[in-house]
Design an enzyme around this catalytic site. Structure first.
Site, PDB file in Angstrom:
ATOM      1  N   TYR A  43      48.373  15.993  37.337  1.00 14.25           N
ATOM      2  CA  TYR A  43      46.936  16.297  37.464  1.00 14.25           C
ATOM      3  C   TYR A  43      46.399  17.268  36.431  1.00 14.25           C
ATOM      4  CZ  TYR A  43      47.875  20.746  39.829  1.00 14.25           C
ATOM      5  OH  TYR A  43      48.287  22.010  40.116  1.00 14.25           O
ATOM      6  N   GLY A  90      44.782  29.375  48.820  1.00 12.42           N
ATOM      7  CA  GLY A  90      43.470  29.892  48.412  1.00 12.42           C
ATOM      8  C   GLY A  90      42.365  28.946  48.892  1.00 12.42           C
ATOM      9  N   ASP A  92      39.907  27.827  47.528  1.00  9.62           N
ATOM     10  CA  ASP A  92      39.286  26.990  46.487  1.00  9.62           C
ATOM     11  C   ASP A  92      39.598  25.509  46.667  1.00  9.62           C
ATOM     12  OD1 ASP A  92      41.885  28.007  45.906  1.00  9.62           O
ATOM     13  OD2 ASP A  92      41.756  27.114  43.904  1.00  9.62           O
ATOM     14  N   THR A 122      40.755  34.490  44.299  1.00  3.76           N
ATOM     15  CA  THR A 122      40.474  35.667  43.469  1.00  3.76           C
ATOM     16  C   THR A 122      39.582  35.279  42.303  1.00  3.76           C
ATOM     17  OG1 THR A 122      42.659  36.433  44.058  1.00  3.76           O
ATOM     18  CG2 THR A 122      41.562  37.619  42.261  1.00  3.76           C
ATOM     19  N   ASP A 204      43.647   0.169   3.422  1.00  5.19           N
ATOM     20  CA  ASP A 204      44.922   0.573   4.021  1.00  5.19           C
ATOM     21  C   ASP A 204      46.077  -0.110   3.289  1.00  5.19           C
ATOM     22  OD1 ASP A 204      46.840   1.540   5.767  1.00  5.19           O
ATOM     23  OD2 ASP A 204      46.352   0.148   7.393  1.00  5.19           O
TER      24      ASP A 204
HETATM   25  C1  SPV Z   1      47.211   2.254  11.771  1.00  4.52           C
HETATM   26  O1  SPV Z   1      46.470   2.786  12.611  1.00  4.52           O
HETATM   27  O2  SPV Z   1      47.121   2.496  10.568  1.00  4.52           O
HETATM   28  C2  SPV Z   1      48.264   1.327  12.181  1.00  4.52           C
HETATM   29  C3  SPV Z   1      48.066   0.526  13.389  1.00  4.52           C
HETATM   30  O3  SPV Z   1      49.220   1.201  11.481  1.00  4.52           O
HETATM   31  S1  SPV Z   1      47.397  -0.988  12.885  1.00  4.52           S
HETATM   32  O4  SPV Z   1      46.153  -0.715  12.181  1.00  4.52           O
HETATM   33  O5  SPV Z   1      47.164  -1.778  14.080  1.00  4.52           O
HETATM   34  O6  SPV Z   1      48.344  -1.652  12.005  1.00  4.52           O
HETATM   35 MG    MG Z   2      49.021   2.004   9.574  1.00  4.55          MG
END
Ligand code: SPV
Ligand code: MG
Length: 430
Positions: A43, A90, A92, A122, A204
């Site tokens: 929690y 307590g 609370d 408290t 990327d």
């Molecule tokens: C990233 O977040 O760069 C990853 C995950 O490698 S994915 O984009 O799904 O390949």
């Molecule tokens: Mg990646």
């Protein structure tokens, strides 16, 4: 002497705890039901001190005759077992998620004429505030690094969100919701190659190199305390990976994930639309071994990412690789998929569960985002990474703002979608 039951986390003792214990001592022998690490993590954030450490502290506190583990945030089971004459808590807990537990305690105590005593909570001192104050002073690389392994031991499911700069780091650090007193938050950060590159306006493809990634990582580490998992693409050449492991580990990163691909880097979510080549099991296993031999601490994790489903090589190939990578020392397996229904991920989980030698299982539900956390947890998943959602939500909002300014030749119309100047000034306290 009658017995008196008091539940406690005791991660941080303050005068409020002592008041409760003194009050309880007036009625008889005090038994403390000490919440286990799992009970606390169910929690709120995991405790700073382990159960054994917290127990040791309480053993040396005056006025406690016995300490028993309380395995849930709900004390009913212990109370039924111990049948104390009194329960002291307590006041609370009259509201919030513990209020149904309180009602049940009164009912159960009734069975043997037990009584609930509720001293005034408290005011002005709270363990949560004290812990937040300490956290605001930051952390050290050693403390941060080991946090992921601790989380994996305590929590059934670790929830991770993407970060790509200091601001997104702050979002993961601070965002919390209170569901009737239970605090929900992210456990750590994913430093994604996709979103780190996109935030720099680059694809990327590895165009943002590891040196630049480390700069971004440092900016994020500077303003956060939560553990970080770094996406290191395929880790580079094996001999380079040895250095990357050392660098990340020194910075306090908890885990690196490397994917079993070779050749020109392409984002996995392109799938088979672009040329992507998988590494051989032997070469990739060797990379994992070299990485494991390079790390200096026990805490750093190397997680092997399997691309067989992305590349349509099938479940059997993915499972064979998982076994080989675990045997080579991988501390975790990430299974990736770009299928929309998530069926192949659940199929993988089913087979993976029968492995004798298992390590934590990581998934990235970007395309199968309809599946809820609980279903993945029940399927055997240990870590969920929300890999790109902060940048994907921020970008359309920024485009909308830019277009509105162009259209209206003023910024007045976008004001209602913007945070106030006062809020942005105060977002990061000086
Ligand atoms: C990233 O977040 O760069 C990853 C995950 O490698 S994915 O984009 O799904 O390949
Ligand atoms: Mg990646």
């Amino acid at each position: 002497m009658p017995s008196v039951y008091v539940e406690m986390t005791a991660d941080f003792l303050h005068p409020g705890h002592i008041n409760i214990l003194c009050e309880a001592g007036k009625y008889g022998d005090v038994i403390v039901g000490l919440l286990t690490d799992n009970a606390v993590a169910s929690y709120r954030r995991i405790p700073l001190l382990s159960y054994e450490q917290r127990k040791k502290i309480l053993e040396n506190i005056k006025g406690i005759s016995q300490i028993v583990p309380q395995e849930s945030y709900d004390c009913i089971e212990n109370i039924q077992k111990l049948k104390p004459a009194f329960v002291v808590h307590g006041n609370d807990w009259k509201t919030g998620f513990l209020s149904p537990v309180r009602k049940k305690v009164i009912e159960v105590l009734h069975e043997w004429n037990g009584k609930l005593i509720e001293p005034q909570f408290t005011e002005g001192v709270s363990a949560t505030d004290l812990i937040n104050k300490i956290r605001s002073r930051g952390t050290t690389p050693d403390n941060r690094r080991k946090r992921l392994k601790e989380l994996l031991q305590i929590k059934p499911l670790v929830r991770i969100l993407e970060v790509h700069n200091g601001l997104t780091g702050l979002i993961v650090e601070r965002t919390k919701i209170d569901v009737e007193g239970k605090i929900k938050e992210f456990d750590g950060m994913w430093e994604s190659s996709l979103t780190d590159s996109a935030s720099k306006g680059k694809p990327d493809t590895g165009a943002v190199d590891i040196t630049s990634r480390i700069q971004t990582i440092e900016q994020i580490l500077e303003v956060t305390t939560k553990p970080m998992i770094v996406d290191a693409d395929n880790g580079g050449l094996t001999e380079q990976f040895a250095f990357t492991v050392k660098t990340l580990e020194r910075h306090g990163i908890s885990a690196v994930i490397i994917e079993d691909k070779i050749g020109a880097k392409r984002n996995s979510l392109f799938g088979t639309d672009v040329k992507q080549e998988q590494d051989s099991i032997e070469e990739f296993s060797e990379k994992i071994k070299v990485g494991k031999n390079s790390q200096a601490t026990e805490d750093f994790m190397i997680i092997a990412r399997i691309e067989s489903l992305i590349l349509k090589k099938g479940l059997a190939d993915a499972l064979e690789r998982a076994k080989a990578y675990i045997n080579s020392g991988a501390d975790g397996i990430m299974i990736h998929s770009k299928e929309k229904n998530g069926a192949e991920i659940l199929d993988f989980c089913k087979e993976y569960n029968s492995f004798h030698n298992k390590v934590p299982l990581v998934v990235v539900p970007s395309t199968y985002s309809h599946i809820k956390e609980k279903e993945l947890e029940d399927a055997g998943v240990n870590v969920i990474i929300y890999a790109n959602h902060l940048i994907r939500s921020a970008y359309p909002a920024m485009i909308k703002t830019a277009e509105s300014i162009l259209k209206n030749e003023r910024a007045h119309e976008v004001e209602e979608h913007c945070m106030s100047i006062k809020d942005i000034l105060n977002l990061v306290p000086s």
